[in-house]
Design a protein around this motif. Sequence first.
Motif, PDB file in Angstrom:
ATOM      1  N   GLU A 206       0.811  -1.219   0.000  1.00 24.99           N
ATOM      2  CA  GLU A 206       0.000   0.000   0.000  1.00 24.99           C
ATOM      3  C   GLU A 206       0.845   1.269   0.000  1.00 24.99           C
ATOM      4  O   GLU A 206       0.338   2.342  -0.260  1.00 24.99           O
ATOM      5  CB  GLU A 206      -0.910   0.005   1.234  1.00 24.99           C
ATOM      6  CG  GLU A 206      -1.941  -1.103   1.247  1.00 24.99           C
ATOM      7  CD  GLU A 206      -2.987  -0.924   0.172  1.00 24.99           C
ATOM      8  OE1 GLU A 206      -3.450   0.205  -0.048  1.00 24.99           O
ATOM      9  OE2 GLU A 206      -3.349  -1.930  -0.463  1.00 24.99           O
ATOM     10  N   GLY A 207       2.124   1.142   0.306  1.00 26.56           N
ATOM     11  CA  GLY A 207       2.959   2.335   0.415  1.00 26.56           C
ATOM     12  C   GLY A 207       2.717   2.997   1.762  1.00 26.56           C
ATOM     13  O   GLY A 207       2.525   2.325   2.765  1.00 26.56           O
ATOM     14  N   GLN A 208       2.717   4.295   1.802  1.00 27.58           N
ATOM     15  CA  GLN A 208       2.458   4.999   3.056  1.00 27.58           C
ATOM     16  C   GLN A 208       0.988   4.841   3.449  1.00 27.58           C
ATOM     17  O   GLN A 208       0.097   5.034   2.636  1.00 27.58           O
ATOM     18  CB  GLN A 208       2.808   6.475   2.924  1.00 27.58           C
ATOM     19  CG  GLN A 208       4.302   6.740   2.783  1.00 27.58           C
ATOM     20  CD  GLN A 208       4.603   8.228   2.739  1.00 27.58           C
ATOM     21  OE1 GLN A 208       3.796   9.015   2.272  1.00 27.58           O
ATOM     22  NE2 GLN A 208       5.774   8.603   3.226  1.00 27.58           N
ATOM     23  N   VAL A 209       0.764   4.492   4.699  1.00 25.88           N
ATOM     24  CA  VAL A 209      -0.595   4.243   5.184  1.00 25.88           C
ATOM     25  C   VAL A 209      -0.872   5.158   6.369  1.00 25.88           C
ATOM     26  O   VAL A 209      -0.042   5.299   7.274  1.00 25.88           O
ATOM     27  CB  VAL A 209      -0.767   2.762   5.613  1.00 25.88           C
ATOM     28  CG1 VAL A 209      -2.177   2.533   6.151  1.00 25.88           C
ATOM     29  CG2 VAL A 209      -0.492   1.839   4.437  1.00 25.88           C
ATOM     30  N   LYS A 210      -2.054   5.783   6.376  1.00 23.35           N
ATOM     31  CA  LYS A 210      -2.447   6.629   7.490  1.00 23.35           C
ATOM     32  C   LYS A 210      -2.419   5.833   8.785  1.00 23.35           C
ATOM     33  O   LYS A 210      -2.737   4.641   8.817  1.00 23.35           O
ATOM     34  CB  LYS A 210      -3.865   7.163   7.287  1.00 23.35           C
ATOM     35  CG  LYS A 210      -3.995   8.267   6.264  1.00 23.35           C
ATOM     36  CD  LYS A 210      -5.446   8.715   6.205  1.00 23.35           C
ATOM     37  CE  LYS A 210      -5.655   9.818   5.175  1.00 23.35           C
ATOM     38  NZ  LYS A 210      -7.073  10.232   5.118  1.00 23.35           N
ATOM     39  N   LEU A 211      -2.073   6.501   9.859  1.00 26.01           N
ATOM     40  CA  LEU A 211      -2.009   5.850  11.154  1.00 26.01           C
ATOM     41  C   LEU A 211      -3.353   5.234  11.524  1.00 26.01           C
ATOM     42  O   LEU A 211      -3.419   4.091  11.987  1.00 26.01           O
ATOM     43  CB  LEU A 211      -1.578   6.859  12.226  1.00 26.01           C
ATOM     44  CG  LEU A 211      -1.585   6.344  13.669  1.00 26.01           C
ATOM     45  CD1 LEU A 211      -0.637   5.163  13.831  1.00 26.01           C
ATOM     46  CD2 LEU A 211      -1.225   7.475  14.626  1.00 26.01           C
ATOM     47  N   GLN A 212      -4.450   5.977  11.313  1.00 28.54           N
ATOM     48  CA  GLN A 212      -5.769   5.453  11.687  1.00 28.54           C
ATOM     49  C   GLN A 212      -6.093   4.166  10.947  1.00 28.54           C
ATOM     50  O   GLN A 212      -6.668   3.224  11.507  1.00 28.54           O
ATOM     51  CB  GLN A 212      -6.871   6.482  11.397  1.00 28.54           C
ATOM     52  CG  GLN A 212      -6.666   7.820  12.048  1.00 28.54           C
ATOM     53  CD  GLN A 212      -6.135   8.829  11.057  1.00 28.54           C
ATOM     54  OE1 GLN A 212      -5.075   8.627  10.483  1.00 28.54           O
ATOM     55  NE2 GLN A 212      -6.863   9.921  10.868  1.00 28.54           N
ATOM     56  N   THR A 213      -5.726   4.110   9.651  1.00 29.62           N
ATOM     57  CA  THR A 213      -6.020   2.921   8.845  1.00 29.62           C
ATOM     58  C   THR A 213      -5.225   1.722   9.336  1.00 29.62           C
ATOM     59  O   THR A 213      -5.747   0.609   9.432  1.00 29.62           O
ATOM     60  CB  THR A 213      -5.680   3.180   7.362  1.00 29.62           C
ATOM     61  OG1 THR A 213      -6.440   4.307   6.902  1.00 29.62           O
ATOM     62  CG2 THR A 213      -6.027   1.975   6.504  1.00 29.62           C
ATOM     63  N   MET A 214      -3.950   1.945   9.682  1.00 29.74           N
ATOM     64  CA  MET A 214      -3.119   0.834  10.151  1.00 29.74           C
ATOM     65  C   MET A 214      -3.578   0.354  11.518  1.00 29.74           C
ATOM     66  O   MET A 214      -3.544  -0.845  11.795  1.00 29.74           O
ATOM     67  CB  MET A 214      -1.652   1.276  10.203  1.00 29.74           C
ATOM     68  CG  MET A 214      -0.677   0.157   9.930  1.00 29.74           C
ATOM     69  SD  MET A 214      -0.882  -0.492   8.252  1.00 29.74           S
ATOM     70  CE  MET A 214       0.045  -2.034   8.406  1.00 29.74           C
ATOM     71  N   VAL A 215      -4.011   1.259  12.364  1.00 29.78           N
ATOM     72  CA  VAL A 215      -4.530   0.870  13.675  1.00 29.78           C
ATOM     73  C   VAL A 215      -5.783   0.015  13.503  1.00 29.78           C
ATOM     74  O   VAL A 215      -5.981  -0.984  14.210  1.00 29.78           O
ATOM     75  CB  VAL A 215      -4.825   2.108  14.541  1.00 29.78           C
ATOM     76  CG1 VAL A 215      -5.651   1.721  15.774  1.00 29.78           C
ATOM     77  CG2 VAL A 215      -3.526   2.766  14.978  1.00 29.78           C
ATOM     78  N   GLU A 216      -6.637   0.388  12.541  1.00 35.70           N
ATOM     79  CA  GLU A 216      -7.844  -0.407  12.285  1.00 35.70           C
ATOM     80  C   GLU A 216      -7.477  -1.824  11.836  1.00 35.70           C
ATOM     81  O   GLU A 216      -8.104  -2.805  12.249  1.00 35.70           O
ATOM     82  CB  GLU A 216      -8.709   0.263  11.219  1.00 35.70           C
ATOM     83  CG  GLU A 216      -9.997  -0.506  10.929  1.00 35.70           C
ATOM     84  CD  GLU A 216     -10.897   0.186   9.917  1.00 35.70           C
ATOM     85  OE1 GLU A 216     -11.845  -0.471   9.443  1.00 35.70           O
ATOM     86  OE2 GLU A 216     -10.641   1.369   9.600  1.00 35.70           O
TER      87      GLU A 216
END
Length: 267
Positions: A206-216
Motif C-alpha cells: 500500500e505504500g504509506q498508510v495513514k495511522l488510523q487505517t493501520m490501527v484499524e
Amino acid sequence: MAEGLKEQIEKLNELHGRLQRVRQVPPMLLHMKKAENGADKVGEEFGVVKEIGDAMMSGPVQSALNRARESLEKDSGGIGTEVRRENRKRRRAASPELYVQEDRKGTSLLPSTLEEGITMERLGDWARAWNAGNRSKIRIRGRIIRLAMGDVMTVYMGIGIGRKGEVAVETIRAFGPREIVLGHGQSGYAVYQQVSQQLGKMLEQEGQVKLQTMVELVMAYQDLFVRRCDVCGRVVSNEGHVPCVVRIFDGKGWRAEHVGCVIGGAV
C-alpha cells in the motif's frame, strides 16, 4: 497404480505438514527453559522431532521420496520440468496478499477512509481520545507507537510524515503480550513472526498508510486465537498449526484466513 501414487502423495503431504511443526520448535525451546516444568516440556518437543525423524525414515515415506526423485530425473530435460520450475518461481515471488489481489478483483486490501490524517502536533490528543474509548492502549515514544492489545499481542509501529503532512506508518512488528522488547528485531514466537510478515507485506503493497487505517488493521487481530478461517472453517491450520494470520478487507468487513488457504485459492 493410480491408487498407490495417491497414497504416496498423501504421505508426503502429511510429512510436509509435520515438518512445519519442527520450524516452531527452536524458538519455543528458548522460552520453555525459563518456564516452570520447562525441562519436561523441552523433552516433549524433542520427542516430537524424533517422531518426525522416524516418519521420514519409514518405508512408505522413503518409497514415496524415491518415486518422486525418479520422476524428476525422467523429466530433467523436458518442457514439463521448465513449466514446474517457472510455476515454483511465481509462487515464491508472490505474497499471500498478491494472490488475493489477483483472485479477488474489485476488493481493496485496506478500508478507504475520508477521515483527515493526523498531524504530529495533534498526535498526542488523538492518542488520548483513542485510549479513552478502547480497551487496547496506545503509547507514544518518539517516532514509535506501541499498541498493546491485552493478552493477544503488542504491536510497534514506526511512524513518519506522509505526502500530505499526516502521520504515516513506515514499519510495523508484532510481539507476544509479555515479551520484553524495544520494538526492534522480531518475536521469539512463530505466530507473531507471521503476523509481522503479513502486516509488513500489507504496508509494503500500500505504500504509506495513514495511522488510523493501520490501527484499524491491527485491531482486526483482536480475535487472532479464536477466529475461524473464512475459507476452511478451522481456528488453526492443518500445516503448522498456526491461527489465521491473514486479514483481508472485502468492502464489508475483515476476513480472516490461514496463509495456506489464501495461497491455495480455496475460495
